[in-house]
Write an enzyme that holds these catalytic residues in place. Structure first.
Site, short mmCIF file in Angstrom:
data_model
loop_
_atom_site.label_atom_id
_atom_site.label_comp_id
_atom_site.label_asym_id
_atom_site.label_seq_id
_atom_site.Cartn_x
_atom_site.Cartn_y
_atom_site.Cartn_z
N SER A 125 33.06 45.79 44.80
CA SER A 125 33.60 45.91 43.45
C SER A 125 33.44 44.59 42.71
CB SER A 125 35.09 46.25 43.58
OG SER A 125 35.74 46.09 42.34
N TYR A 153 43.77 44.44 47.20
CA TYR A 153 42.65 45.39 47.17
C TYR A 153 41.32 44.63 47.10
CZ TYR A 153 39.05 48.28 45.08
OH TYR A 153 37.84 48.88 44.80
N LYS A 157 37.88 44.06 49.80
CA LYS A 157 36.44 44.21 49.50
C LYS A 157 35.70 42.92 49.87
CE LYS A 157 36.62 48.31 48.10
NZ LYS A 157 35.91 49.36 48.78
P1 NAD Z 1 38.47 57.79 45.74
O1 NAD Z 1 39.86 57.48 46.14
O2 NAD Z 1 38.24 58.91 44.80
O3 NAD Z 1 37.58 58.02 47.03
C1 NAD Z 1 37.82 57.38 48.24
C2 NAD Z 1 37.84 58.44 49.33
O4 NAD Z 1 38.06 57.84 50.59
C3 NAD Z 1 38.94 59.45 49.14
O5 NAD Z 1 38.38 60.74 49.19
C4 NAD Z 1 39.89 59.21 50.30
O6 NAD Z 1 40.51 60.40 50.72
C5 NAD Z 1 38.97 58.62 51.34
N1 NAD Z 1 39.62 57.74 52.31
C6 NAD Z 1 40.41 56.68 52.05
N2 NAD Z 1 40.79 56.11 53.19
C7 NAD Z 1 40.21 56.82 54.20
C8 NAD Z 1 40.23 56.72 55.61
N3 NAD Z 1 40.93 55.77 56.25
N4 NAD Z 1 39.52 57.61 56.34
C9 NAD Z 1 38.81 58.57 55.73
N5 NAD Z 1 38.78 58.72 54.40
C10 NAD Z 1 39.47 57.84 53.64
O7 NAD Z 1 37.85 56.45 45.13
P2 NAD Z 1 36.50 56.20 44.36
O8 NAD Z 1 36.83 55.82 42.96
O9 NAD Z 1 35.55 57.29 44.58
O10 NAD Z 1 36.02 54.89 45.08
C11 NAD Z 1 35.09 54.92 46.15
C12 NAD Z 1 34.84 53.52 46.62
O11 NAD Z 1 34.36 52.73 45.55
C13 NAD Z 1 36.08 52.79 47.14
O12 NAD Z 1 35.70 52.01 48.23
C14 NAD Z 1 36.49 51.91 45.99
O13 NAD Z 1 37.17 50.78 46.42
C15 NAD Z 1 35.14 51.56 45.41
N6 NAD Z 1 35.20 51.18 44.00
C16 NAD Z 1 35.75 52.03 43.10
C17 NAD Z 1 35.82 51.67 41.75
C18 NAD Z 1 36.47 52.58 40.76
O14 NAD Z 1 36.82 52.11 39.69
N7 NAD Z 1 36.62 53.86 41.03
C19 NAD Z 1 35.29 50.46 41.33
C20 NAD Z 1 34.73 49.63 42.27
C21 NAD Z 1 34.69 49.99 43.61
C1 WQD Z 2 40.01 48.72 31.65
C2 WQD Z 2 40.54 48.11 30.37
C3 WQD Z 2 42.82 47.38 30.51
C4 WQD Z 2 44.59 51.30 31.01
C5 WQD Z 2 39.88 48.29 37.62
C6 WQD Z 2 39.98 47.48 38.88
C7 WQD Z 2 38.61 47.10 39.35
C8 WQD Z 2 37.72 48.34 39.51
C9 WQD Z 2 37.75 49.19 38.29
C10 WQD Z 2 37.94 49.13 41.80
C11 WQD Z 2 41.40 46.88 30.63
C12 WQD Z 2 42.66 48.50 29.51
C13 WQD Z 2 43.68 50.29 30.84
C14 WQD Z 2 45.50 51.60 29.97
C15 WQD Z 2 44.51 49.85 28.67
N1 WQD Z 2 38.19 49.19 40.56
N2 WQD Z 2 43.65 49.57 29.69
N3 WQD Z 2 45.41 50.86 28.83
O1 WQD Z 2 41.20 46.82 35.22
O2 WQD Z 2 38.84 46.72 34.35
O3 WQD Z 2 39.26 47.52 36.61
O4 WQD Z 2 39.09 49.45 37.88
O5 WQD Z 2 37.30 48.33 42.39
O6 WQD Z 2 38.73 46.45 40.53
O7 WQD Z 2 40.73 46.33 38.61
O8 WQD Z 2 39.90 48.93 34.74
O9 WQD Z 2 40.37 51.03 33.60
O10 WQD Z 2 42.28 49.72 34.53
O11 WQD Z 2 41.08 48.86 32.55
O12 WQD Z 2 44.48 49.22 27.61
O13 WQD Z 2 46.34 52.50 30.09
O14 WQD Z 2 41.40 49.06 29.75
O15 WQD Z 2 43.69 46.41 30.02
O16 WQD Z 2 41.14 45.99 29.60
P1 WQD Z 2 39.87 47.37 35.18
P2 WQD Z 2 40.98 49.72 33.90
#
Ligand code: NAD
Ligand code: WQD
Length: 688
Positions: A125, A153, A157
């Site tokens: 991430s 979190y 990562k």
């Molecule tokens: P999500 O929660 O929708 O998907 C994660 C999945 O992993 C879920 O289906 C959950 O049930 C499963 N899971 C969690 N722990 C588990 C375990 N111990 N064993 C088996 N299954 C397990 O999340 P997502 O948004 O699809 O994110 C996927 C990956 O991408 C994550 O690693 C997250 O950290 C990373 N990521 C997400 C974002 C985002 O904004 N969504 C941004 C950057 C990185």
């Molecule tokens: C985006 C912008 C908020 C909600 C997060 C994690 C990051 C990654 C992606 C996993 C920001 C603003 C948000 C609301 C708002 N995930 N906001 N009102 O914080 O950029 O990233 O998700 O790895 O690690 O930190 O995403 O969607 O929360 O926010 O004004 O109700 O929207 O302040 O500027 P963020 P976000």
């Protein structure tokens, strides 16, 4: 055959990636403990890709269970999504985050190592960079930007990246692609998959979507005093489908390395273009078609001004580039939201595995219940109607034990029947100068599609949805089966979709058979029905049921039950109330419209064709159809343990029996390439 194992494949990004993997020719196995997702996502993946995707409900920390998956499938590489991912939550329960994310990854890597699998694509991430604005010239953020995650979190990562790096240093055959995602948004363009956050969404677009659909009052904008063009923070929002495709590029890149060559490398996956909160807000309002309520609140702790990717490395090395815009993502998110306002959650619906092997999710029993006690259960196998309960009375014959459905003695209880329901004389027909020989499974004839008819197939899906119209709740279930050219001797590729529409008193069934554009055959033949056996007596016999139909005309049949071509009156005038029983049995095709029909009757009137009552109960069944005929079968031949003759009666909507072999009737069932067959049936259970 080798597989890619996708951990977290039922989740938001994982589910979209599985679709891209399958579209790019990969075979996939999903492991997910469903702690933040629903199996419905997997059911919908299969529905979209029209392929079975093996699924294991396994926690990554359960190494033994994980190892079994590696032993069962030839795993070539892993895409590792499974993690807990809520930044705020991770500050409250850090130990669970470290245990799940790091513990899960260590377990996975150990199992991979033990099985000599050394290729992994890891979901990292942008959060590993922390506040990149602490440096000059680090926006847009390049991969070499120093890491400084600011929450547990993000630290998980960061630590997992380090673990993978150390493993590669120790054994340089490991291939690790570290993908650092920026802000994934949007949904699958089909409207079938998207983000389904539990509780109050943390992220901007999921929150805004819930405001738009009326689940939240207004959006709080966290600060408008940042140094941007409108005062709100800047992020790099990337469409989840673009992001999913980035995984294919990374995997292909790893697979193209020289034999024995390993790699540890990080790639940013972003668009390289920053958008402010207001930019995104306006784009989403445009997709919705109205201004959405918001207020400007104070800054959110931990937020930084700008997190925009420098994605040049992924662009040049992986030959990957984001192609979709924030506008595209907003449009797809709005489609997903309007078509699934509560995500995958439906309050009156639950399912259970309907297989002896409880780890096999392919056949499930789907039950929908209403406030008045009306309850309906459907299963994937044969897209069948297993049970209907009205006023505490079971009104459809079905088995409780799934294995009973595959017994030879099962008289098609509740199943979808196809590709051609009823009989085809001589087990053959001619079409466009070709003679098609089918398997004869009833004397010299083909009955109900042959030995491997639709009743014996496991349908993909269902896509389960609910609509509420005031107090009225309507549930729909879409099942899909791909019937390939040559199956049972039939020509042409047919995609069959069965759509159930269930409310608190009725079960509607829509039958759709698409003869695909890509089919090798110019034309095929289709006639679909449902073979439910109704019993509204409250006992184990339908004797004494009083039926009344709108027609008394039946197709005259010869000794092998094939129509002679003549329309004749039946032995008892069933347009008058008629008591069925041992002395008054039916197994005839009744004609609603002597002119027959075209191939798609779905827009025709859904005509009530038969009603039934029984003196024991106050239940009235009304059977309706858009089809030109229906088979009334009073179940004389039922011969399966637990049920006796006449335990149920059938009212099967259909085209004329053996229509393909009767010149005047053929057009009812011939479906040319690119055309769609369709019909509807509806069974309503009211108080008599
Ligand atoms: P999500 O929660 O929708 O998907 C994660 C999945 O992993 C879920 O289906 C959950 O049930 C499963 N899971 C969690 N722990 C588990 C375990 N111990 N064993 C088996 N299954 C397990 O999340 P997502 O948004 O699809 O994110 C996927 C990956 O991408 C994550 O690693 C997250 O950290 C990373 N990521 C997400 C974002 C985002 O904004 N969504 C941004 C950057 C990185
Ligand atoms: C985006 C912008 C908020 C909600 C997060 C994690 C990051 C990654 C992606 C996993 C920001 C603003 C948000 C609301 C708002 N995930 N906001 N009102 O914080 O950029 O990233 O998700 O790895 O690690 O930190 O995403 O969607 O929360 O926010 O004004 O109700 O929207 O302040 O500027 P963020 P976000």
């Amino acid at each position: 055959m080798s597989y890619i194992l996708v951990t977290g494949g039922a989740g938001y990004i994982g589910s979209h990636t599985v679709i891209e993997l399958v579209n790019h020719g990969y075979k996939v196995v999903i492991v997910d403990n469903l702690c933040n997702s629903s199996y419905d996502a997997v059911a919908r993946i299969e529905y979209i890709v029209k392929q079975h995707v093996p699924f294991f409900n396994v926690d990554l920390r359960d190494s033994d269970a994980l190892d079994k998956v590696f032993k069962q499938y030839d795993i070539q590489g892993v895409i590792h999504f499974a993690a807990l991912k809520a930044v705020g939550e991770s500050t409250k329960i850090p130990l669970q985050y470290y245990d799940n994310n790091i513990g899960g990854t260590i377990s996975l890597l150990n199992v991979m190592k033990a099985n000599s699998v050394k290729t992994v694509v890891f979901s990292s991430s942008a959060t590993v960079y922390g506040d990149a604005t602490r440096f000059e010239n680090m926006i847009p953020i390049p991969e070499h930007c120093p890491n400084d995650p600011t929450n547990p979190y993000g630290k998980t990562k960061y630590m997992i990246e380090q673990i993978l790096k150390d493993i590669h240093t120790a054994d340089n055959q490991w291939r690790s692609a570290i993908l650092r995602y920026f802000n994934p948004i949007g949904a699958h363009p089909s409207g079938l998959l998207g983000e389904d956050p539990l509780g109050i969404p943390n992220n901007l677009l999921p929150y805004l979507a819930q405001v738009a659909i009326g689940r939240r009052d207004k959006l709080s904008i966290f600060g408008n005093d940042y140094d941007s063009h409108d005062g709100t923070p800047i992020r790099d929002y990337i469409h989840v489908v673009d992001l999913a495709k980035g995984h294919i590029s990374a995997l292909n890149y790893l697979n193209k390395l020289e034999t024995g060559e390993g790699l540890f490398r990080e790639w940013n996956l972003g668009t390289g273009k920053g958008s402010t909160v207001f930019d995104v807000y306006h784009a989403f309002c445009k997709a919705v078609g109205r201004e959405l309520p918001y207020e400007v609140a104070g800054r959110r702790g931990g937020d930084v001004l700008n997190l925009t990717a420098n994605a040049t490395r992924a662009n040049t090395e992986l030959k990957w580039e984001a192609t979709l815009s924030v506008e595209d993502a907003c449009k797809d998110l709005w489609k997903w939201t309007t078509e699934n306002p509560f995500g995958f959650n439906i309050d009156n619906y639950k399912w259970q595995v309907f297989n002896d092997d409880k780890s096999d999710y392919s056949n499930r029993l789907h039950t929908v219940s209403f406030a008045n006690g009306f309850k309906v259960s459907l299963a994937n196998r044969g897209a069948l109607l297993q049970s209907v309960v009205k006023n505490g009375t079971s009104v459809v014959c079905g088995f409780q034990d799934p294995s009973r459905y595959i017994e030879k003695s099962n008289p098609f209880f509740g199943t979808t029947v196809g590709r051609v329901a009823n009989r085809i004389g001589g087990a053959k027909f001619e079409l466009n100068g070709n003679t098609y020989q089918l398997a004869a499974n009833e004397g010299a004839n083909t009955l109900h599609g042959g030995f491997h008819g639709y009743d014996k197939q496991t349908f993909f899906g269902p896509v389960a949805k609910q609509e509420k119209n005031g107090d009225k709740v309507v549930n729909t279930f879409l099942f899909k089966y791909e019937d390939k050219d040559g199956n049972n001797g039939f020509p042409g590729d047919v995609e069959c979709v069965i759509k159930y529409t269930v409310d608190d008193e009725s079960v509607g069934i829509e039958f759709i058979g698409s003869h695909l554009e890509t089919s090798p055959a110019e034309a095929t033949v289709i006639n679909l029905t449902n073979h439910s056996y109704f019993n509204i007596s409250g006992t184990d016999s339908t004797d004494g049921t009083v039926v009344k139909a709108i027609t008394n005309t039946q197709l005259e049949v010869d000794d092998s039950l094939l129509p002679t071509g003549k329309f004749v009156p039946t032995h008892t005038d069933i347009t008058k109330p008629t008591k069925i029983g041992p002395d008054c049995a039916f197994d005839y095709c009744f004609v609603v419209n002597e002119a027959g029909s075209g191939i798609d009757t779905r827009s025709d009137e859904l005509k009530p064709v038969l009603e039934a009552t029984h003196p024991n109960t106050n239940i009235k069944l009304v059977a309706a159809t858009t089809d030109p005929a229906f088979q009334l079968y009073t179940g004389t031949g039922i011969d399966t343990p637990g049920f006796k003759p006449r335990s149920g009666f059938c009212v099967e909507n259909s085209r004329f029996v053996n229509a393909i072999n009767v010149p005047e009737w053929r057009k009812q069932v011939i479906v040319k390439r690119g055309e769609t067959y369709g019909s509807k049936a509806k069974y309503t259970f009211v108080d008599a």
